[in-house]
Write an enzyme that holds these catalytic residues in place. Structure first.
Site, mmCIF file in Angstrom:
data_model
loop_
_atom_site.group_PDB
_atom_site.id
_atom_site.type_symbol
_atom_site.label_atom_id
_atom_site.label_comp_id
_atom_site.label_asym_id
_atom_site.label_seq_id
_atom_site.Cartn_x
_atom_site.Cartn_y
_atom_site.Cartn_z
ATOM 1 N N LYS A 60 25.760 -35.881 -1.432
ATOM 2 C CA LYS A 60 25.927 -37.276 -1.813
ATOM 3 C C LYS A 60 25.852 -37.416 -3.329
ATOM 4 O O LYS A 60 25.017 -36.770 -3.987
ATOM 5 C CB LYS A 60 24.833 -38.135 -1.172
ATOM 6 N N ASP B 165 26.100 -34.357 5.393
ATOM 7 C CA ASP B 165 25.313 -33.401 4.613
ATOM 8 C C ASP B 165 24.075 -32.918 5.357
ATOM 9 O O ASP B 165 23.312 -32.118 4.835
ATOM 10 C CB ASP B 165 24.924 -34.023 3.260
ATOM 11 N N ASP C 99 8.483 -36.514 7.045
ATOM 12 C CA ASP C 99 9.641 -37.392 6.997
ATOM 13 C C ASP C 99 10.149 -37.683 8.407
ATOM 14 O O ASP C 99 10.444 -36.749 9.166
ATOM 15 C CB ASP C 99 10.737 -36.687 6.176
ATOM 16 N N ASN C 100 10.214 -38.964 8.753
ATOM 17 C CA ASN C 100 10.779 -39.369 10.047
ATOM 18 C C ASN C 100 10.282 -38.542 11.235
ATOM 19 O O ASN C 100 11.097 -38.004 12.006
ATOM 20 C CB ASN C 100 12.309 -39.270 10.002
ATOM 21 N N GLU D 284 5.593 -40.581 8.165
ATOM 22 C CA GLU D 284 6.499 -41.580 7.600
ATOM 23 C C GLU D 284 7.439 -42.033 8.699
ATOM 24 O O GLU D 284 8.563 -41.576 8.805
ATOM 25 C CB GLU D 284 7.290 -40.982 6.414
ATOM 26 N N LYS E 242 16.825 -40.877 -5.596
ATOM 27 C CA LYS E 242 17.145 -39.931 -4.533
ATOM 28 C C LYS E 242 18.388 -39.110 -4.878
ATOM 29 O O LYS E 242 18.553 -37.995 -4.379
ATOM 30 C CB LYS E 242 17.408 -40.673 -3.217
ATOM 31 N N TYR E 243 19.268 -39.698 -5.716
ATOM 32 C CA TYR E 243 20.547 -39.034 -5.969
ATOM 33 C C TYR E 243 20.759 -38.660 -7.431
ATOM 34 O O TYR E 243 21.799 -38.135 -7.774
ATOM 35 C CB TYR E 243 21.697 -39.936 -5.495
#
Lengths: 648, 648
Positions: B249, B344, B380-381, B409, B521-522
């Site tokens: 991304k 991705d 994460d998740n 999270e 983040k990017y």
């Protein structure tokens, strides 16, 4: 439960104390089962409720519904149709088929074109289901398979696989590979009278015209129409057994009885017999049986007192001295609560070495009266006997007589009253008798109906008993009696009065005491049935209770706003809203009170802003109501409205 | 449990979901055990609490106290001193001796004279106890026996048998014939950081002066004093592993990356390695270890992200293709949430046939970082992976590393967030981020602290994250940032901010979105650390948190009356009341607000009507307060008081 779970079933209800005790229902009630059910991905899950009665040959199932997606909250409902034990479980599994259809649907709607891979997945899935399908199911799946062959059009395929009949067959036949089953929970179902009934307590020996001559069952039988005309369903009789002579209590609980004093019926047993005998002055066993039979014909059941007290003259004292407590010198102990002595009573030692003999004998007493037509026992002070005895004896009686109802007379601390209900008592006396203010009433009813008590505790709202004449009744005049009757009869499906209540009897033995002056416990009481009374109101209220199913359950009470603390306002309705009652009761026995009460129209299913008629079932008057309404209650008239909502 | 019980132990707490999951504590916390305990007669009962850690060689016991007789409500307390599993039970029995002494006492005091039988009973009882007594105990009982011989005086006997030493020995040595033991319940104890800590999230690659050059661990190490000076205890790092190339991304989450775009750290794995490797532009593994070591020396722990995502370039894709989901044509599936595609990312198939291999590999990733000094994982998740995996892996890690903390999270539905906490996560993100009004905050904190959640759910109150810039922060200006900081840091013992918060960064990617514009983040984000900020306030607040133990626990928050809906007022105090804080926060970032707040003096142990000083720990100012107090908060200054009660 499979070991590696994707799906979790939590917070199942109704469950009492983590399942240690069964929840309770009565025949005809619905059992709404609720649970939090979810899995660890966004796959679609299904759940079903499975239940089975102990006399059913197979399980029944019904799909559960996801009623709140954000809370993963599911419900399912079944109606209990028989007396006895039921078990229920919840099963949940991933709906692989619906999950796949949803994914295909989203992709088609997102305009994706190359969905060959998705169709191929569906083909594999439906082929698997198809392998186990027969007849028409197979034919339906054949159609779906045809649209999933390589090269198929995704839109055509989607239209086919999301057809109702295809979905139905696929979801029914697909493997439940990750199915999870909850723990098994219990439900104890009794007959309706365990939940709904109007009780009247009377002393059979008072069914006479002369205070020096005991009434008999024959006379009592002739007076049954009095109770029937008042509309009661149950007559509760204090003990009817021979009364001890030793240390017999005189009038007003005096320590020395005068000649002719009849004694307390709770001092059981003399030379004429014990718990399975009839006091001779009341008549014979056949007289009693005839009394029961006539009552039953009138639709009235007889509830007998079961008081495990023995007078020193009880046959068991000689036959089974080991059933009692002994002093070091070998003599038998009487009851004591120092400094008080109760020399007319020998308490039973439940931990006797002949426990089997004792417990069986007590069971046989109950069975004896069941054979004579008794269907309800009002158990005297159960909390002073071992809980495990009650758990055992109730189960034993219910084995062959599951319709017998047990009422616990334990005015004790909350945990004790609650435990007796949990271990098997069908009903319990309650603290209602002393809850007079709006706050107190709302708080107590909320505990009874909105906490886990609602699942196991069925209160019997007695307004008074032979021991309890509350201050409110002593000092509030006739209006106080009307108020307490109306509250008891409309808040709780089961309520009762002790005779004399209808005549506003209100004289206590001493200031600050709740015992009656010249208590019927120690003497024969002759009542003039033609004196001023509230007969008409009682009869009307009991008739209203019979005609309105909303008054026949406990859990449905909801309190609504009233801007006057002296007017309590509540609603009761059936789940289908076919019977909606709005009830306003003034708590002030002295002065007229007015209030604006608010009807939450949404809860009643009445469109917002619309008006409707309410009919006062006590007077027949009709009012046109809206959301906010004016209420005026005068204690000189009827201090309540029982309003039935009539839709326009 | 003995079968025939007189004694019942009910409603034991803390117990989570009927004992299916352990309750949680941290080292040094007290575990207050509560239960309803009663028996079926008026005999006196005793209860004791027994507990044992999994490394303890024997049980410890402490007597429980009947704190509410009317409710049969008992309490006992023990302090947990070690990390690990504890079990506890309650034992209760009849105190035959005390029951007998009470009966004797009542009769003596009622003036009864012939008590030979009562003394004889006591003699038998004490003789039985005496038989098992030794040494001094025996001597003490000898004295009691002497006063109970035939012909003894009851007053003398009573004086002796109710002597403290006699009672103590008798009650200790008497047989516990009817003892009942509760079920065994579990407690999971973690170190204090699981409950109390201030978190700071930063991207190591942004620890640079140039947006076109990745920051390194070496540079980040040099900037550790920045975080230390702000007073934080934990630095949370987003994934530090090699970032995939395939479908990387670009800036602002664009589908096509430009040359030089650094990609999302959550797209893990490329030719340089996977979850156990370091992104080369950040430096080497040794650089990372050095970073961790230096942070630790400053008292800062490193929390690493554990995101079970693989980029298509992750080594596992080639080494273990069977760990991923496959299409019918054999290709590997990327993540999708139609219509969205995440090309991705390849999600992991936890139900792979090589489950053992996969689960072990994931465990080994965690162990690898633990060996490098990581003590906390921010997962994460976790809710998109099987719950049972987390239950297993956390237990596995804790076997040898019980001090590792796991933060879940999962911004998901309540049952899912709760379950993750129940099955082992030490901490969880929370809904605090979106609770802005007084009602919302009070309701949410009440759920967290007053329901059973308090026993297992430790919220981490992040004000913002790299994904969440709330509307309140976007539009409230700097005051909004101060308000949210003050709420997070004083309501919850664990809270966090994501870097940039201190500089009031408030620009979202689009109206109605919570993502940041030019999200870190990017891309690499260069921040001027000298720009206007709330450094001082953050540092002060974190210092106050360290100095005031009342802020280091969750369950002690109590909301008090404030007559302005824009001012929330609450108290936190230690159980011994040595540290009492009163906190008022304005929720209005725009206008000054005033309120009268009411301090419930009785709850704070302040005598009714007395005055006392409170010191504002933010400003140092001292006010003289009473029950009702005036509070004025201006968002241009500091929109809160953190008042420490100083007794007069």
């Amino acid at each position: 439960m499979t070991k590696e779970r994707h799906i979790f079933i939590e917070n199942v209800n109704p469950v009492v104390a983590c399942g240690r005790y069964p929840a309770k229902r009565t025949v005809g009630e619905e059992c709404l089962v609720e649970a939090t059910i979810f899995r660890d991905s966004a796959d679609i899950i299904r759940a079903e409720l499975c239940w089975q009665g102990d006399s059913d040959t197979h399980k029944q199932t019904i799909p559960m519904t996801l009623v709140n997606r954000g809370l993963d909250f599911w419900q399912g409902n079944f109606k209990v149709t028989d007396i006895g034990c039921f078990t229920f479980t919840i099963e949940a599994w991933t709906d692989i088929y619906a999950t796949w259809v949803r994914e295909l649907d989203r992709k088609v709607n997102a305009g994706r074109v190359d969905l060959a891979s998705e169709l191929a997945e569906g083909l594999m899935l439906i082929e698997k289901i198809h392998a186990g399908a027969k007849g028409n199911d197979r034919a339906i799946l054949d159609g779906a398979l045809a649209t999933l062959q390589p090269g198929s059009d995704a839109n055509t395929a989607l239209a086919m696989v999301s057809r109702h009949d295809v979905e139905q067959v696929a979801e029914k036949l697909q493997p439940r590979e990750d199915a999870v089953v909850s723990d098994e929970y219990r439900l104890y179902v009794e007959r309706k009278r365990a939940l709904f009934g109007s009780w009247y307590e009377l002393f059979p020996r008072s069914q006479t015209d002369a205070a020096d001559r005991s009434g008999t069952f024959k006379e009592a039988e002739k007076r049954l129409d009095y109770v029937r005309d008042l509309g009661f369903d149950v007559i509760y009789l204090p003990p009817i057994h021979p009364i001890g002579h030793t240390a017999r209590k005189g009038k007003n609980n005096s320590l020395v009885a005068e000649p002719g004093d009849v004694g307390s019926p709770w001092a059981i047993g003399n030379e004429n017999g014990g718990h399975d005998a009839i006091e001779p002055s009341l008549g014979t066993l056949n007289d009693f049986k005839s009394y029961v039979k006539t009552a039953n014909k009138m639709g009235i059941e007889i509830a007998l007192d079961f008081a495990i007290n023995c007078s020193p003259d009880h046959p068991w004292v000689k036959q089974h001295p080991d059933w009692f407590y002994h002093r070091p010198d070998g003599t038998i102990k009487y009851s004591e609560n120092p400094p008080k002595k109760y020399e007319d009573i020998y308490p039973i030692n439940f931990d006797t070495s002949d426990k089997e003999g004792l417990w069986e004998a007590l069971k046989n007493v109950l069975l004896h009266w069941v054979e004579c037509g008794v269907t309800i026992f009002r158990v005297d002070n159960p909390h002073t006997k071992p809980f495990v005895f009650w758990e055992w004896v109730i189960k034993e009686i219910h084995k062959k007589n599951p319709d017998v109802i047990f009422l616990a007379e334990a005015f004790s601390r909350p945990p004790i009253m609650k435990l007796l209900a949990k271990i098997g008592f069908s009903q319990s006396y309650s603290y209602f008798t002393w809850r007079n203010s709006k706050d107190e009433l709302q708080e107590y009813l909320t505990e009874l109906t909105q906490t886990d008590m609602a699942e196991y505790y069925r209160p019997n709202f007695f307004t008074n008993t032979q021991d309890i004449l509350t201050e409110y009744l002593q000092h509030g005049g006739p209006s106080a009696f009307k108020i307490r009757l109306l509250l008891a009869a409309t808040l709780s499906p089961t309520y009762g009065i002790y005779s004399g209540f209808e005549f506003f009897e209100n004289v206590a033995v001493a200031p600050g005491k709740e015992e009656y002056l010249n208590s019927e416990k120690y003497e024969i009481k002759v009542r003039d049935l033609t004196q001023p009374s509230m007969h008409d109101l009682i009869a009307r209220v009991n008739q209203i209770r019979r005609e309105n199913p909303a008054l026949q359950v406990l859990r449905n009470v909801q309190f609504f706003e009233s801007d006057n603390d002296q007017i309590i306002f509540y609603g009761k309705m059936t789940p289908d809203r076919s019977n909606i009652l709005l009830i306003a009761v003034s708590l002030d026995p002295f002065q007229a009170q007015a209030s604006t009460v608010r009807v939450p129209l949404d809860k009643l299913g009445i469109p917002w802003g619309s008006r409707y008629n309410v009919r006062d079932l006590l007077t027949g008057e009709v009012y046109n109501w809206g959301e906010h309404n004016y209420v005026y209650l005068n204690p000189m008239g009827t201090p309540a409205h029982i309003l039935k909502v009539e839709r326009l």
